[in-house]
Design a protein around this motif. Sequence first.
Motif, PDB file in Angstrom:
ATOM      1  N   LEU A  38      51.482   9.475 -57.972  1.00  0.00           N
ATOM      2  CA  LEU A  38      51.057   8.731 -56.784  1.00  0.00           C
ATOM      3  C   LEU A  38      50.405   9.656 -55.769  1.00  0.00           C
ATOM      4  O   LEU A  38      49.397   9.296 -55.144  1.00  0.00           O
ATOM      5  N   GLU A  39      50.931  10.841 -55.628  1.00  0.00           N
ATOM      6  CA  GLU A  39      50.343  11.823 -54.716  1.00  0.00           C
ATOM      7  C   GLU A  39      48.918  12.171 -55.130  1.00  0.00           C
ATOM      8  O   GLU A  39      48.020  12.291 -54.289  1.00  0.00           O
ATOM      9  N   GLU A  40      48.700  12.333 -56.425  1.00  0.00           N
ATOM     10  CA  GLU A  40      47.353  12.638 -56.928  1.00  0.00           C
ATOM     11  C   GLU A  40      46.404  11.476 -56.667  1.00  0.00           C
ATOM     12  O   GLU A  40      45.248  11.676 -56.285  1.00  0.00           O
ATOM     13  N   ILE A  41      46.877  10.257 -56.886  1.00  0.00           N
ATOM     14  CA  ILE A  41      46.050   9.077 -56.665  1.00  0.00           C
ATOM     15  C   ILE A  41      45.644   8.972 -55.196  1.00  0.00           C
ATOM     16  O   ILE A  41      44.491   8.676 -54.873  1.00  0.00           O
ATOM     17  N   GLU A  42      46.586   9.218 -54.317  1.00  0.00           N
ATOM     18  CA  GLU A  42      46.321   9.077 -52.890  1.00  0.00           C
ATOM     19  C   GLU A  42      45.385  10.145 -52.348  1.00  0.00           C
ATOM     20  O   GLU A  42      44.883  10.029 -51.233  1.00  0.00           O
ATOM     21  N   MET A  43      45.122  11.183 -53.132  1.00  0.00           N
ATOM     22  CA  MET A  43      44.187  12.233 -52.716  1.00  0.00           C
ATOM     23  C   MET A  43      42.729  11.796 -52.851  1.00  0.00           C
ATOM     24  O   MET A  43      41.836  12.403 -52.263  1.00  0.00           O
ATOM     25  N   PHE A  44      42.470  10.738 -53.651  1.00  0.00           N
ATOM     26  CA  PHE A  44      41.101  10.245 -53.800  1.00  0.00           C
ATOM     27  C   PHE A  44      40.644   9.603 -52.494  1.00  0.00           C
ATOM     28  O   PHE A  44      41.340   8.750 -51.929  1.00  0.00           O
ATOM     29  N   LYS A  45      39.485  10.002 -52.002  1.00  0.00           N
ATOM     30  CA  LYS A  45      38.967   9.462 -50.751  1.00  0.00           C
ATOM     31  C   LYS A  45      38.496   8.021 -50.896  1.00  0.00           C
ATOM     32  O   LYS A  45      38.554   7.243 -49.957  1.00  0.00           O
ATOM     33  N   SER A  46      38.014   7.670 -52.091  1.00  0.00           N
ATOM     34  CA  SER A  46      37.479   6.334 -52.325  1.00  0.00           C
ATOM     35  C   SER A  46      38.602   5.341 -52.623  1.00  0.00           C
ATOM     36  O   SER A  46      39.412   5.548 -53.538  1.00  0.00           O
ATOM     37  N   GLU A  47      38.639   4.249 -51.865  1.00  0.00           N
ATOM     38  CA  GLU A  47      39.628   3.199 -52.124  1.00  0.00           C
ATOM     39  C   GLU A  47      39.421   2.596 -53.505  1.00  0.00           C
ATOM     40  O   GLU A  47      40.386   2.280 -54.208  1.00  0.00           O
ATOM     41  N   SER A  48      38.159   2.433 -53.903  1.00  0.00           N
ATOM     42  CA  SER A  48      37.866   1.874 -55.214  1.00  0.00           C
ATOM     43  C   SER A  48      38.460   2.742 -56.323  1.00  0.00           C
ATOM     44  O   SER A  48      39.057   2.227 -57.278  1.00  0.00           O
ATOM     45  N   GLN A  49      38.329   4.058 -56.201  1.00  0.00           N
ATOM     46  CA  GLN A  49      38.901   4.950 -57.210  1.00  0.00           C
ATOM     47  C   GLN A  49      40.419   4.871 -57.219  1.00  0.00           C
ATOM     48  O   GLN A  49      41.037   4.888 -58.287  1.00  0.00           O
ATOM     49  N   ARG A  50      41.021   4.776 -56.054  1.00  0.00           N
ATOM     50  CA  ARG A  50      42.484   4.662 -55.996  1.00  0.00           C
ATOM     51  C   ARG A  50      42.946   3.377 -56.669  1.00  0.00           C
ATOM     52  O   ARG A  50      43.937   3.370 -57.409  1.00  0.00           O
ATOM     53  N   ARG A  51      42.233   2.288 -56.427  1.00  0.00           N
ATOM     54  CA  ARG A  51      42.593   1.013 -57.041  1.00  0.00           C
ATOM     55  C   ARG A  51      42.439   1.072 -58.557  1.00  0.00           C
ATOM     56  O   ARG A  51      43.262   0.521 -59.302  1.00  0.00           O
ATOM     57  N   GLN A  52      41.392   1.742 -59.018  1.00  0.00           N
ATOM     58  CA  GLN A  52      41.200   1.888 -60.465  1.00  0.00           C
ATOM     59  C   GLN A  52      42.341   2.681 -61.096  1.00  0.00           C
ATOM     60  O   GLN A  52      42.865   2.314 -62.155  1.00  0.00           O
ATOM     61  N   LYS A  53      42.733   3.764 -60.457  1.00  0.00           N
ATOM     62  CA  LYS A  53      43.831   4.586 -60.970  1.00  0.00           C
ATOM     63  C   LYS A  53      45.145   3.794 -60.977  1.00  0.00           C
ATOM     64  O   LYS A  53      45.945   3.901 -61.914  1.00  0.00           O
ATOM     65  N   LEU A  54      45.362   3.025 -59.944  1.00  0.00           N
ATOM     66  CA  LEU A  54      46.569   2.199 -59.881  1.00  0.00           C
ATOM     67  C   LEU A  54      46.550   1.112 -60.948  1.00  0.00           C
ATOM     68  O   LEU A  54      47.594   0.764 -61.519  1.00  0.00           O
ATOM     69  N   ALA A  55      45.374   0.576 -61.239  1.00  0.00           N
ATOM     70  CA  ALA A  55      45.255  -0.442 -62.286  1.00  0.00           C
ATOM     71  C   ALA A  55      45.580   0.146 -63.653  1.00  0.00           C
ATOM     72  O   ALA A  55      46.160  -0.536 -64.515  1.00  0.00           O
ATOM     73  N   VAL A  56      45.207   1.410 -63.880  1.00  0.00           N
ATOM     74  CA  VAL A  56      45.596   2.086 -65.123  1.00  0.00           C
ATOM     75  C   VAL A  56      47.117   2.115 -65.229  1.00  0.00           C
ATOM     76  O   VAL A  56      47.693   1.816 -66.281  1.00  0.00           O
ATOM     77  N   ARG A  57      47.771   2.453 -64.148  1.00  0.00           N
ATOM     78  CA  ARG A  57      49.230   2.492 -64.138  1.00  0.00           C
ATOM     79  C   ARG A  57      49.816   1.103 -64.414  1.00  0.00           C
ATOM     80  O   ARG A  57      50.824   0.977 -65.126  1.00  0.00           O
ATOM     81  N   CYS A  58      49.173   0.048 -63.924  1.00  0.00           N
ATOM     82  CA  CYS A  58      49.622  -1.320 -64.213  1.00  0.00           C
ATOM     83  C   CYS A  58      49.514  -1.626 -65.704  1.00  0.00           C
ATOM     84  O   CYS A  58      50.397  -2.279 -66.279  1.00  0.00           O
ATOM     85  N   LEU A  59      48.453  -1.157 -66.334  1.00  0.00           N
ATOM     86  CA  LEU A  59      48.300  -1.364 -67.774  1.00  0.00           C
ATOM     87  C   LEU A  59      49.382  -0.626 -68.550  1.00  0.00           C
ATOM     88  O   LEU A  59      49.903  -1.137 -69.551  1.00  0.00           O
TER      89      LEU A  59
END
Length: 213
Positions: A38-59
Amino acid sequence: MALYLHKTLDNDAELLVWQVTESEKELKELCSIPSDELEEIEMFKSESQRRQKLAVRCLLEVAFDEKVYLNHHDNGQPFIENEAINISITHTEKYVAIILHKEDELGIDIESLDRDFSAVESKALNEDEIEDLETDKKEKNEQLAIYWCAKEAIFKRMGSSKVDFAEQIEVESFNLRREGELEATFIHKDGFEEEFELEYLTFDRHVLVWLVG
């Protein structure tokens, strides 16, 4: 929950696609994420990229009964730390996809057809592939997208740091369909050739290509 596709393929690979419709907050609530990830995900400046990374975790939450830990090799290839299984990941702003197999190597790529793929012709295709391109602009762009996704999927499967897409990856000619199969060859720098069979699917203005083996 925006699970778009979840199917077991004939080769026992598991393919999952997530349509990213949720907010960042909603995605966090849908899945359990290890704190360091989660810390790594939150380092992304782009909200779109963070959402994509979180969606991977959902899968991953859908695919596995237990919590798994996602990491990456030095070459960028993803792996699951606590499961003996191979994984490949791809994402666009609207869709995220993963493919899993217990034994075989994998590659997967997705692209939006709203993107202009004209640069692919000179950047990634050989002469034979260029000759097979359609003249209709819309069909040509879709064809280029499939070529690009196929070569990206093979690139991910090989795990090589430097690959000449035009010289080292050859995709046989194909007819545009909603879904189909592709044949391709990867030419190693020593001249050794590996042949691959890929599958592709088009949906909602997107192209998804994957290979197992």
